[in-house]
Design a protein around this motif. Structure first.
Motif, mmCIF file in Angstrom:
data_model
loop_
_atom_site.group_PDB
_atom_site.id
_atom_site.type_symbol
_atom_site.label_atom_id
_atom_site.label_comp_id
_atom_site.label_asym_id
_atom_site.label_seq_id
_atom_site.Cartn_x
_atom_site.Cartn_y
_atom_site.Cartn_z
ATOM 1 N N ASP A 83 0.870 -1.143 0.039
ATOM 2 C CA ASP A 83 0.062 -0.213 -0.099
ATOM 3 C C ASP A 83 0.946 1.259 -0.051
ATOM 4 O O ASP A 83 1.407 1.639 0.919
ATOM 5 C CB ASP A 83 -0.968 -0.094 1.102
ATOM 6 C CG ASP A 83 -1.844 1.094 1.524
ATOM 7 O OD1 ASP A 83 -1.596 2.119 0.576
ATOM 8 O OD2 ASP A 83 -2.588 1.388 2.522
ATOM 9 N N ILE A 84 0.858 1.921 -1.103
ATOM 10 C CA ILE A 84 1.986 2.921 -1.318
ATOM 11 C C ILE A 84 1.409 4.195 -0.571
ATOM 12 O O ILE A 84 2.220 5.318 -0.302
ATOM 13 C CB ILE A 84 1.805 3.531 -2.654
ATOM 14 C CG1 ILE A 84 0.686 3.556 -3.462
ATOM 15 C CG2 ILE A 84 2.719 2.393 -3.681
ATOM 16 C CD1 ILE A 84 0.458 4.931 -4.216
ATOM 17 N N THR A 85 0.352 4.120 0.257
ATOM 18 C CA THR A 85 -0.092 5.284 1.236
ATOM 19 C C THR A 85 0.550 5.003 2.751
ATOM 20 O O THR A 85 0.252 5.977 3.451
ATOM 21 C CB THR A 85 -1.630 5.643 1.048
ATOM 22 O OG1 THR A 85 -2.358 4.531 1.603
ATOM 23 C CG2 THR A 85 -2.046 5.726 -0.482
ATOM 24 N N ASN A 96 2.045 6.179 -10.390
ATOM 25 C CA ASN A 96 0.768 5.979 -11.043
ATOM 26 C C ASN A 96 -0.467 5.595 -10.235
ATOM 27 O O ASN A 96 -1.569 6.036 -10.691
ATOM 28 C CB ASN A 96 0.934 5.167 -12.241
ATOM 29 C CG ASN A 96 -0.197 4.586 -12.943
ATOM 30 O OD1 ASN A 96 -0.892 5.135 -13.630
ATOM 31 N ND2 ASN A 96 -0.632 3.372 -12.411
ATOM 32 N N GLN A 147 -12.142 7.559 -6.997
ATOM 33 C CA GLN A 147 -12.294 8.915 -7.110
ATOM 34 C C GLN A 147 -13.542 9.279 -7.144
ATOM 35 O O GLN A 147 -14.231 9.367 -8.368
ATOM 36 C CB GLN A 147 -11.626 9.221 -8.811
ATOM 37 C CG GLN A 147 -10.333 8.852 -8.786
ATOM 38 C CD GLN A 147 -9.932 8.457 -10.343
ATOM 39 O OE1 GLN A 147 -10.495 9.084 -11.064
ATOM 40 N NE2 GLN A 147 -8.681 8.258 -10.415
ATOM 41 N N GLY A 206 -0.189 12.795 -13.789
ATOM 42 C CA GLY A 206 -1.539 13.836 -13.171
ATOM 43 C C GLY A 206 -2.474 13.576 -14.025
ATOM 44 O O GLY A 206 -2.963 12.596 -14.112
ATOM 45 N N SER A 207 -3.139 14.596 -14.516
ATOM 46 C CA SER A 207 -4.461 14.388 -15.201
ATOM 47 C C SER A 207 -4.620 15.884 -15.731
ATOM 48 O O SER A 207 -4.440 16.877 -15.372
ATOM 49 C CB SER A 207 -5.568 14.064 -14.213
ATOM 50 O OG SER A 207 -6.740 14.449 -14.796
ATOM 51 N N PRO A 257 -2.739 12.534 -18.588
ATOM 52 C CA PRO A 257 -3.335 12.107 -19.393
ATOM 53 C C PRO A 257 -4.559 12.757 -19.641
ATOM 54 O O PRO A 257 -5.188 13.241 -18.901
ATOM 55 C CB PRO A 257 -3.708 10.453 -18.697
ATOM 56 C CG PRO A 257 -2.750 10.387 -17.719
ATOM 57 C CD PRO A 257 -2.616 11.757 -17.286
ATOM 58 N N GLY A 258 -5.373 12.577 -20.727
ATOM 59 C CA GLY A 258 -6.691 12.900 -21.224
ATOM 60 C C GLY A 258 -7.536 11.509 -20.489
ATOM 61 O O GLY A 258 -7.058 10.862 -20.016
HETATM 62 N N1 NAP Z 1 -7.745 6.417 -17.027
HETATM 63 C C1 NAP Z 1 -7.906 7.765 -17.192
HETATM 64 O O1 NAP Z 1 -8.817 8.066 -17.760
HETATM 65 C C2 NAP Z 1 -6.855 8.606 -16.594
HETATM 66 C C3 NAP Z 1 -7.246 10.033 -16.833
HETATM 67 C C4 NAP Z 1 -6.493 11.073 -16.210
HETATM 68 C C5 NAP Z 1 -5.477 10.557 -15.180
HETATM 69 N N2 NAP Z 1 -5.268 9.138 -14.946
HETATM 70 C C6 NAP Z 1 -4.498 9.002 -13.946
HETATM 71 O O2 NAP Z 1 -3.768 7.784 -14.336
HETATM 72 C C7 NAP Z 1 -3.434 7.064 -13.130
HETATM 73 C C8 NAP Z 1 -3.780 5.487 -13.362
HETATM 74 O O3 NAP Z 1 -5.282 5.469 -13.406
HETATM 75 P P1 NAP Z 1 -5.951 4.309 -13.891
HETATM 76 O O4 NAP Z 1 -7.210 4.916 -14.545
HETATM 77 O O5 NAP Z 1 -5.092 3.517 -14.910
HETATM 78 O O6 NAP Z 1 -6.437 3.458 -12.687
HETATM 79 P P2 NAP Z 1 -6.915 1.916 -12.075
HETATM 80 O O7 NAP Z 1 -7.195 1.433 -13.481
HETATM 81 O O8 NAP Z 1 -7.990 2.155 -11.286
HETATM 82 O O9 NAP Z 1 -5.690 1.217 -11.630
HETATM 83 C C9 NAP Z 1 -5.534 1.530 -10.189
HETATM 84 C C10 NAP Z 1 -3.931 0.823 -9.809
HETATM 85 O O10 NAP Z 1 -3.691 1.407 -8.817
HETATM 86 C C11 NAP Z 1 -3.764 0.221 -7.765
HETATM 87 N N3 NAP Z 1 -3.677 0.839 -6.311
HETATM 88 C C12 NAP Z 1 -5.077 1.089 -5.881
HETATM 89 N N4 NAP Z 1 -4.783 1.323 -4.600
HETATM 90 C C13 NAP Z 1 -3.292 1.350 -4.304
HETATM 91 C C14 NAP Z 1 -2.580 1.527 -3.079
HETATM 92 N N5 NAP Z 1 -3.037 1.754 -1.911
HETATM 93 N N6 NAP Z 1 -1.162 0.914 -3.218
HETATM 94 C C15 NAP Z 1 -0.828 0.590 -4.532
HETATM 95 N N7 NAP Z 1 -1.466 0.481 -5.511
HETATM 96 C C16 NAP Z 1 -2.875 0.625 -5.215
HETATM 97 C C17 NAP Z 1 -4.622 -0.854 -8.123
HETATM 98 O O11 NAP Z 1 -4.142 -1.944 -7.820
HETATM 99 P P3 NAP Z 1 -5.188 -3.031 -6.923
HETATM 100 O O12 NAP Z 1 -6.417 -3.253 -7.772
HETATM 101 O O13 NAP Z 1 -4.315 -4.046 -6.721
HETATM 102 O O14 NAP Z 1 -5.648 -2.188 -5.792
HETATM 103 C C18 NAP Z 1 -4.309 -0.698 -9.738
HETATM 104 O O15 NAP Z 1 -3.372 -1.304 -10.176
HETATM 105 C C19 NAP Z 1 -3.828 7.551 -11.868
HETATM 106 O O16 NAP Z 1 -3.098 8.590 -11.283
HETATM 107 C C20 NAP Z 1 -5.134 8.364 -12.360
HETATM 108 O O17 NAP Z 1 -5.379 9.564 -11.666
HETATM 109 C C21 NAP Z 1 -6.103 8.373 -15.551
#
Ligand code: NAP
Length: 253
Positions: A65-67, A93, A98, A145-146, A189-190
Motif C-alpha cells: 500500500d503506497i499510502t 501512477n 475517485q 497527473g491529469s 493523460p486525457g
Molecule cells: N484512465 C484515465 O482516464 C485517467 C485520466 C487522467 C489521469 N489518470 C491517472 O492515471 C493513473 C492511473 O489511473 P487508472 O485509470 O489506470 O487507474 P486504475 O485502472 O483504477 O488502476 C489503479 C491501480 O492502482 C492500484 N492501487 C490502488 N490502491 C493502491 C494502493 N493503496 N497502493 C498501491 N497500489 C494501489 C490498483 O491495484 P489494486 O487493484 O491491486 O488495488 C491498480 O493497479 C492515476 O493516477 C489516475 O489519476 C487516469
C-alpha cells in the motif's frame, strides 16, 4: 521510436491494471526490469508480469500500500533485494477511488484521501528511492497527473485539487534534484478508458472525443510511450515539465 532502458530497474505503482499495466509493458519493451506494484489484486499484477515475461521482457510483482509509510519502505527494500540493485525509474501512477462530489457533499477527509494518493505516496516513494538515485548520479521520477487540472471539472474538486498539487511538487523536486542528475516530470493523460470504465456509455466517449482537437480517444499506450520517452536518455535535458497527452484537449500549464 524505441527507447533503450536496458539494465534499468523501474517501479510502477498501481502497475497491475489500467494505465499502469500498459506503462509497465512499455517500459519492459524498452528493456527495463519492471516491478509491478499493486495493493489488493495479486492475480491482476501477476497476469501483467506474466504477459510481459511471455513477450520476452523482465518483470516481477510487489505488493504494498503506497499510502503507508512502513509498507513503502518495505516494498522498496524488497524490490532492491529482488533486482539486486536500486530503482532507476519511479512511476507514481496508482490511484484509489475517485468519488465525484459537490462542494456541499465534500468533507475535508475527501480531499485528504486524494492528497494521500497523489502527494503523500509520491513523497514516501521518492524519499525511499532517492539514496540509490543520488548514489548513481541519475534517476527518473515520473508522476501521472491529469488534464482535470486545466479543465477544472465540477463536482470533482477533491481529485482536481490533489492533481493540481502535483505540478508544484514536480517543479520544486526538479529544482532540488536537478543537481543530482535526477529528472522529475508530470505526464497528464486525457480521459483514457481502462478496465474501470467498462460501464461508461459509448455516447459519453463519442461526445468527449468530439471536443478533442485530434477527434479521438487516447489509448493507454499513448501514456506508456510518453513515460518510456521521459525515462530514456533521450529525455536527459527535460525536467520539471507538465506534459499533456490528451490529443490537444488542453493547453497551458
Ligand atoms: N484512465 C484515465 O482516464 C485517467 C485520466 C487522467 C489521469 N489518470 C491517472 O492515471 C493513473 C492511473 O489511473 P487508472 O485509470 O489506470 O487507474 P486504475 O485502472 O483504477 O488502476 C489503479 C491501480 O492502482 C492500484 N492501487 C490502488 N490502491 C493502491 C494502493 N493503496 N497502493 C498501491 N497500489 C494501489 C490498483 O491495484 P489494486 O487493484 O491491486 O488495488 C491498480 O493497479 C492515476 O493516477 C489516475 O489519476 C487516469
Amino acid at each position: 521510436m524505441s527507447y533503450h532502458l536496458d539494465g534499468k530497474i523501474a517501479l510502477v505503482t498501481g502497475g497491475s491494471k489500467g494505465l499502469g499495466k500498459v506503462i509497465s509493458t512499455r517500459l519492459a519493451e524498452a528493456g527495463a526490469m519492471v516491478i509491478v506494484n499493486y495493493a489488493n489484486y495479486k492475480e491482476a499484477a501477476e497476469q501483467t508480469a506474466v504477459s510481459i515475461q511471455s513477450s520476452g521482457g523482465k518483470a516481477a510483482t510487489v505488493r504494498g500500500d503506497i499510502t503507508d509509510e512502513q509498507a513503502v519502505a518495505q516494498l522498496v527494500t524488497e524490490v532492491e533485494a529482488t533486482c539486486g540493485g536500486t530503482i532507476d525509474i519511479l512511476v507514481n501512477n496508482a490511484t484509489g477511488p475517485q468519488p465525484e462530489l459537490s462542494i456541499e457533499e465534500s468533507t475535508w477527509n475527501d480531499y485528504l484521501d486524494q492528497l494521500v494518493f497523489f502527494v503523500k505516496a509520491p513523497l514516501l516513494l521518492t524519499k525511499a528511492v532517492l539514496p540509490g538515485m543520488k548514489k548513481k548520479g541519475e534517476g527518473r521520477i515520473i508522476t501521472i497527473g491529469s488534464e482535470v487540472v486545466q479543465l477544472g471539472n465540477p463536482n470533482f474538486s477533491n481529485y482536481v485539487t490533489a492533481k493540481s498539487s502535483q505540478i508544484g511538487m514536480t517543479r520544486s523536486w526538479a529544482n532540488e534534484l536537478g543537481p543530482f542528475g535526477i529528472t522529475v516530470n508530470l505526464v497528464n493523460p486525457g480521459f483514457i478508458p481502462v478496465e474501470r470504465h467498462s460501464e461508461v456509455n459509448p455516447l459519453t466517449l463519442r461526445e468527449y472525443a468530439k471536443g478533442v482537437p485530434l477527434r479521438k480517444m487516447g489509448e493507454p499506450r499513448d501514456i506508456g510511450n510518453a513515460v518510456a520517452f521521459l525515462a530514456s536518455s533521450e529525455a536527459r535535458f527535460i525536467t520539471g515539465q507538465s506534459i499533456s497527452v490528451n490529443g490537444g484537449n488542453t493547453f497551458g500549464i
